[in-house]
Design a protein around this motif. Structure first.
Motif, short mmCIF file in Angstrom:
data_model
loop_
_atom_site.label_atom_id
_atom_site.label_comp_id
_atom_site.label_asym_id
_atom_site.label_seq_id
_atom_site.Cartn_x
_atom_site.Cartn_y
_atom_site.Cartn_z
N GLY A 67 27.27 48.54 53.57
CA GLY A 67 27.19 48.68 52.50
C GLY A 67 27.59 48.16 50.94
N SER A 68 28.82 48.00 51.21
CA SER A 68 29.85 47.87 50.08
C SER A 68 31.16 46.27 50.83
CB SER A 68 30.36 48.06 49.71
OG SER A 68 31.02 48.86 50.70
N ALA A 69 31.73 45.90 50.35
CA ALA A 69 33.65 45.01 50.93
C ALA A 69 33.76 46.55 51.45
CB ALA A 69 33.33 44.26 50.01
N THR A 70 34.02 47.56 50.31
CA THR A 70 34.99 48.29 50.46
C THR A 70 34.96 49.00 52.23
OG1 THR A 70 34.53 49.03 48.03
CG2 THR A 70 35.56 51.15 49.36
N GLU A 71 33.78 49.32 52.04
CA GLU A 71 33.15 49.52 53.72
C GLU A 71 33.56 48.61 54.87
OE1 GLU A 71 29.09 49.85 54.90
OE2 GLU A 71 29.84 51.04 57.26
N ILE A 72 33.64 47.81 54.15
CA ILE A 72 34.30 46.83 55.25
C ILE A 72 35.45 46.56 55.91
CG2 ILE A 72 34.36 44.15 56.32
CD1 ILE A 72 31.62 43.31 54.21
N TRP A 73 36.21 47.09 54.87
CA TRP A 73 37.70 47.45 54.89
C TRP A 73 38.04 48.29 56.03
CZ3 TRP A 73 38.71 48.12 48.41
CH2 TRP A 73 38.91 46.65 48.76
N GLU A 74 36.84 49.57 55.80
CA GLU A 74 37.21 50.62 56.47
C GLU A 74 36.82 50.14 57.93
OE1 GLU A 74 36.72 54.50 55.35
OE2 GLU A 74 35.66 55.16 56.76
N SER A 92 45.28 44.57 43.24
CA SER A 92 44.27 45.99 43.40
C SER A 92 43.88 46.03 44.33
CB SER A 92 43.59 46.90 42.34
OG SER A 92 44.80 46.39 40.76
N PHE A 93 42.55 44.90 44.10
CA PHE A 93 41.96 45.10 45.41
C PHE A 93 43.29 44.60 46.96
CE2 PHE A 93 39.57 44.07 41.81
CZ PHE A 93 38.18 45.12 42.69
N SER A 94 43.83 43.57 46.97
CA SER A 94 44.26 43.95 48.35
C SER A 94 44.97 44.85 48.53
CB SER A 94 45.60 42.66 48.58
OG SER A 94 45.47 42.08 46.69
N VAL A 166 40.04 37.54 56.03
CA VAL A 166 39.76 37.55 54.76
C VAL A 166 39.05 37.77 53.48
CG1 VAL A 166 39.76 34.98 52.84
CG2 VAL A 166 40.42 34.91 55.90
N ASP A 167 39.50 38.26 52.63
CA ASP A 167 38.72 38.94 51.48
C ASP A 167 38.35 37.90 50.42
OD1 ASP A 167 37.63 40.45 48.78
OD2 ASP A 167 39.02 41.33 49.15
N ALA A 168 37.32 37.66 50.47
CA ALA A 168 36.68 36.34 49.61
C ALA A 168 35.59 36.89 49.20
CB ALA A 168 35.70 35.23 50.62
N VAL A 169 35.85 38.27 48.35
CA VAL A 169 34.28 39.06 47.79
C VAL A 169 34.39 38.50 46.40
CG1 VAL A 169 33.47 41.15 47.11
CG2 VAL A 169 34.99 40.94 49.47
N SER A 170 35.26 37.61 45.54
CA SER A 170 35.05 37.09 44.65
C SER A 170 34.55 36.08 44.79
CB SER A 170 35.35 38.33 43.72
OG SER A 170 37.17 37.78 43.87
N SER A 171 34.39 35.23 45.50
CA SER A 171 35.16 33.96 45.52
C SER A 171 33.89 32.91 46.60
CB SER A 171 35.85 32.77 45.70
OG SER A 171 36.49 33.62 47.21
N GLN A 190 27.17 41.35 44.68
CA GLN A 190 27.22 41.08 43.44
C GLN A 190 27.76 40.55 42.39
OE1 GLN A 190 28.85 43.66 45.43
NE2 GLN A 190 30.69 44.36 44.21
N LYS A 191 29.01 39.53 43.40
CA LYS A 191 29.87 38.44 42.31
C LYS A 191 29.09 37.19 42.69
CE LYS A 191 32.80 42.57 42.60
NZ LYS A 191 34.18 42.22 43.72
N CYS A 192 29.78 36.50 43.52
CA CYS A 192 29.20 35.36 43.49
C CYS A 192 27.35 34.64 44.20
CB CYS A 192 30.25 34.22 43.86
SG CYS A 192 31.46 34.38 43.69
C1 LIG Z 1 35.03 44.00 44.01
C2 LIG Z 1 35.94 43.57 45.74
C3 LIG Z 1 36.05 44.32 46.20
C4 LIG Z 1 35.18 45.58 46.43
O1 LIG Z 1 33.76 45.43 46.54
P1 LIG Z 1 32.91 46.14 46.21
O2 LIG Z 1 31.31 45.62 46.72
O3 LIG Z 1 32.92 47.17 45.08
O4 LIG Z 1 33.42 47.67 47.76
C5 LIG Z 1 37.01 44.45 46.73
N1 LIG Z 1 37.42 42.58 47.21
C6 LIG Z 1 37.62 42.21 46.03
C7 LIG Z 1 38.46 40.80 46.34
C8 LIG Z 1 36.38 42.28 45.01
O5 LIG Z 1 36.75 41.74 44.75
#
Ligand SMILES: *Cc1c(COP(=O)(O)O)cnc(C)c1O
Length: 362
Positions: A67-74, A92-94, A166-171, A190-192
């Motif tokens: 569903g989202s990166a937030t779900e992936i954390w869980e 804040s994200f880390s 590795v969180d590469a959500v916005s890169s 919704q990021k890159c």
């Molecule tokens: C946006 C973001 C998330 C969370 O992504 P969602 O799609 O809102 O769950 C996690 N980590 C980083 C670095 C982000 O920029």
């Protein structure tokens, strides 16, 4: 009609070809097809192969849709951590991933760097008991990034069976990862990738799946419909357990094909050129200056600057020219601006933004 160009750090500007792909999706009634149909399986396979090609993903990695990166954390904590995870935190994200581990009852420890600073990798000791090491390649809240060479050093630093996430959500796709040095990488579209929100993508290797199977074999819970072994089994058939975000998986496949036509090398080069243009401007501006001091740790994709003009006022002025950038994160809402530099932002659009900022604020 909204003619704004969004430089917000996600959701952001859509990739230029998205409107035409959306129209095709409507014409082909993608929103109505069964997610058990062959047509969906083909859509799924197309998205996965496009991503494998773009990122040069090795065969021991799976591509999973959540569903989202937030779900992936869980899911990461539920599936790969019995007791203890270790987190690098500098925004804040880390920090949120660290909190998720605690909320799920695990022992989470952290190495924390101040907001706006990168990590001094040399001085970090990974606990011997850590099962998962959470790294953040690009901290969107502060605009700090971690060079891939620094990420790669954690394979040596971490215990042999620890999993490196590795969180590469916005890169992504900007960082060129060495997939032998990491076990899981994840992002949101919704990021890159310039798509509407609502799809998280988890690249995960066989070591992570084996860990989940071992926890399950011990009789412990790894969650239900989105357990790692369950998702992998479904994905082998180009399927998902639930009715997924079919439209976004379709659009992702289309955008990935467009990106592959352009070539990842060209995308990375343009990203760096646009970033250099913005940082050069920040250096000469009287109102803005780069928030991250160490140039090695400055993000190429989410650029953060301190501002003496409140961020809301900056956006108010820019709105006259159909431009929007991000305000600062959390308590930095008015004292910082954030400029997304994603593949969807053309060099011309970025040049226009920089020119307007300079014209309006100096
Ligand atoms: C946006 C973001 C998330 C969370 O992504 P969602 O799609 O809102 O769950 C996690 N980590 C980083 C670095 C982000 O920029």
């Amino acid at each position: 009609m909204n003619n704004k160009v969004y430089f917000t750090p996600g959701p952001s500007e859509l990739y230029a070809t998205v409107p035409q792909h959306m129209q095709t999706a409507l014409d082909e009634k993608i929103g109505s097809i069964s997610h058990r149909s062959q047509q969906f399986k083909d859509i799924y396979a197309h998205a996965v192969s496009g991503l494998r090609q773009l990122l040069q993903l090795p065969d021991n990695f799976e591509v999973l849709f959540l569903g989202s990166a937030t779900e992936i954390w869980e899911r990461a904590i539920q599936n790969t951590v019995r007791q203890e995870s270790f987190h690098l935190v500098n925004g804040s994200f880390s920090k949120r991933f660290y909190e998720v581990a605690k909320e799920l009852g695990r022992t989470a420890t952290k190495y924390e760097a101040p907001f706006g600073e990168g990590f001094d990798v040399q001085s970090i000791t990974v606990p011997e008991t850590a099962e998962l090491v959470a790294l953040i390649q690009n901290e969107t809240s502060s605009g700090t990034s971690m060079p891939v060479a620094e990420i790669n050093r954690f394979r040596e630093k971490a215990p042999a069976d620890a999993l490196i996430f590795v969180d590469a959500v916005s890169s992504l796709p900007h960082p060129a990862f060495d997939f032998t040095k990491v076990d899981a990488v994840y992002f949101s579209v919704q990021k890159c990738f310039g798509l509407p929100a609502g799809l998280g993508v988890w690249l995960v290797n066989d070591r992570c799946v084996a860990k989940a199977e071992a926890i399950l074999a011990d009789g412990d819970s790894i969650g239900s419909y989105h357990s790692l072994p369950g998702m992998v089994q479904k994905s082998r058939e180009n399927q998902t357990a639930e009715t997924p975000n079919v439209l976004n998986i379709y659009l992702l496949g289309k955008v990935l094909a467009d990106m592959n036509r352009k070539g990842v090398a060209q995308i990375r080069k343009e990203t760096e050129e646009k970033a250099a243009q913005v940082y050069t401007y920040l250096q000469r501006s009287k109102v803005f200056d780069a928030a991250v001091q160490n140039p090695q740790h400055r993000s190429a994709t989410t650029i953060v600057a301190n501002t003496t003009v409140p961020a809301s006022e900056v956006n108010k002025q820019l709105a006259k020219y159909d431009l929007a950038l991000g305000s600062g994160y959390g308590k930095y809402k008015e004292s910082q601006i954030r400029i997304a530099n994603f593949p969807a932002h053309s060099p011309e659009q970025m040049q226009k933004l920089v020119e307007k900022l300079e014209e309006l604020f100096g």
